[in-house]
Design an enzyme around this catalytic site. Structure first.
Site, mmCIF file in Angstrom:
data_model
loop_
_atom_site.group_PDB
_atom_site.id
_atom_site.type_symbol
_atom_site.label_atom_id
_atom_site.label_comp_id
_atom_site.label_asym_id
_atom_site.label_seq_id
_atom_site.Cartn_x
_atom_site.Cartn_y
_atom_site.Cartn_z
ATOM 1 N NE ARG A 133 -4.172 -1.910 0.275
ATOM 2 C CZ ARG A 133 -5.180 -1.845 1.141
ATOM 3 N NH1 ARG A 133 -5.482 -0.906 2.055
ATOM 4 N NH2 ARG A 133 -6.060 -3.055 1.174
ATOM 5 C CG ASP A 156 -14.395 7.227 6.500
ATOM 6 O OD1 ASP A 156 -15.315 6.274 6.464
ATOM 7 O OD2 ASP A 156 -13.306 7.190 6.247
#
Length: 276
Positions: free
Chosen positions: A32, A141
């Site tokens: 990632r 979020d």
């Protein structure tokens, strides 16, 4: 990435967000972050660790969170929750709203917005005059990039495949590359960045909380603390919807009753404050 570098990144991630990154996830972390290192023109993870704790560290740790959180979502995902919302939860809430009571619903890990827009469509289908009442759907979020996408309300045709064409056209207008949420759908919605691990910047209570597939990232103490805080944040009789692989556990359990599949209802017992 050596062991010390992995531990530093994992410790920072846990400190900032409560997300646990086990040693088994080291290869995932490298995969990632490789793109991020190329973007920053960094040759190794030693320099990246220095950046995480340097002057740009706060901003860089936000990029780290974005890279590591998996934003898998869909419109009307886990449809049984929306059936429950329509048939069991909203009818008494609507009666109360018509009598003047404020209503608050929270999508607490909203990702790119499909969940809160699904909640809003469900609400407006059942209560078309909702915009004339004191009703708010809060969508938050931890990932600011996801919050920005959710706020824009733009989706490709493939994302809206789960939405019936008549409902889609009622709530979304055609736009370049797909569809955009109409103002009537956005009216009751507010979007914001929020780390569930931190203090929450609101004091009012919620009637409904959706927090699905977020607690799976937390260790047991952090997860159980989250359930307890949700209990404190819900009105008596309020509903909590969690992910398909999640279950309430720990000290919060006496303050909830099972109301359906991964649907819990807050009972009337006073819930104590968490220890400092």
């Amino acid at each position: 990435m050596n062991g010390a570098q992995f531990k530093k990144i994992a410790d920072l991630l846990y400190r900032d967000s409560g997300i646990v990154l086990s040693e088994a996830k080291r290869s995932l972390l490298v995969a990632r972050l490789n793109k991020r290192l190329r973007t920053l023109n960094m040759a190794d993870y030693g320099a990246y660790c220095d950046r995480l704790e340097g002057p740009d560290g706060v901003e860089e740790r936000r990029h780290l969170l974005s890279a590591l959180t998996t934003n898998v979502t869909a419109f009307f995902r886990e449809m049984h929750h929306f059936t429950s919302l329509t048939e069991e939860v909203l009818p008494p809430m609507i009666l109360e709203a018509r009598r003047g009571r404020r209503l608050r619903l929270w999508s607490a890990a909203c990702s790119s917005g499909e969940e809160p827009y699904s909640i809003a469509m469900t609400l407006l289908d059942a209560f078309p005059e909702a915009p004339q009442h004191d009703i708010l759907i809060l969508a938050t979020d931890i990932d600011p990039l996801m919050v920005d996408r959710a706020r824009q309300g733009r989706y490709g045709p493939e994302a809206l495949q789960a939405v019936a064409a008549a409902r889609r056209d009622k709530y979304f207008a055609r736009a370049e590359g797909g569809f955009e949420a109409r103002p009537a759908l956005r009216h009751c919605m507010r979007f914001g960045e929020l780390n569930l691990h931190d203090a929450w910047p609101f004091a009012g209570k919620f009637d409904v909380i959706f927090c699905r597939n977020a607690a799976i990232y937390f260790d047991t103490p952090s997860r159980q603390r989250l359930w307890h805080r949700f209990g404190q944040a819900l009105v008596p009789g309020g509903s909590l919807y969690v992910g398909h692989s999640e279950r309430l556990d720990g000290p919060a359990c006496p303050y909830f009753e099972t109301a359906g599949t991964t649907h819990y209802r807050r009972n009337a017992q006073p819930i104590p404050a968490l220890p400092a």
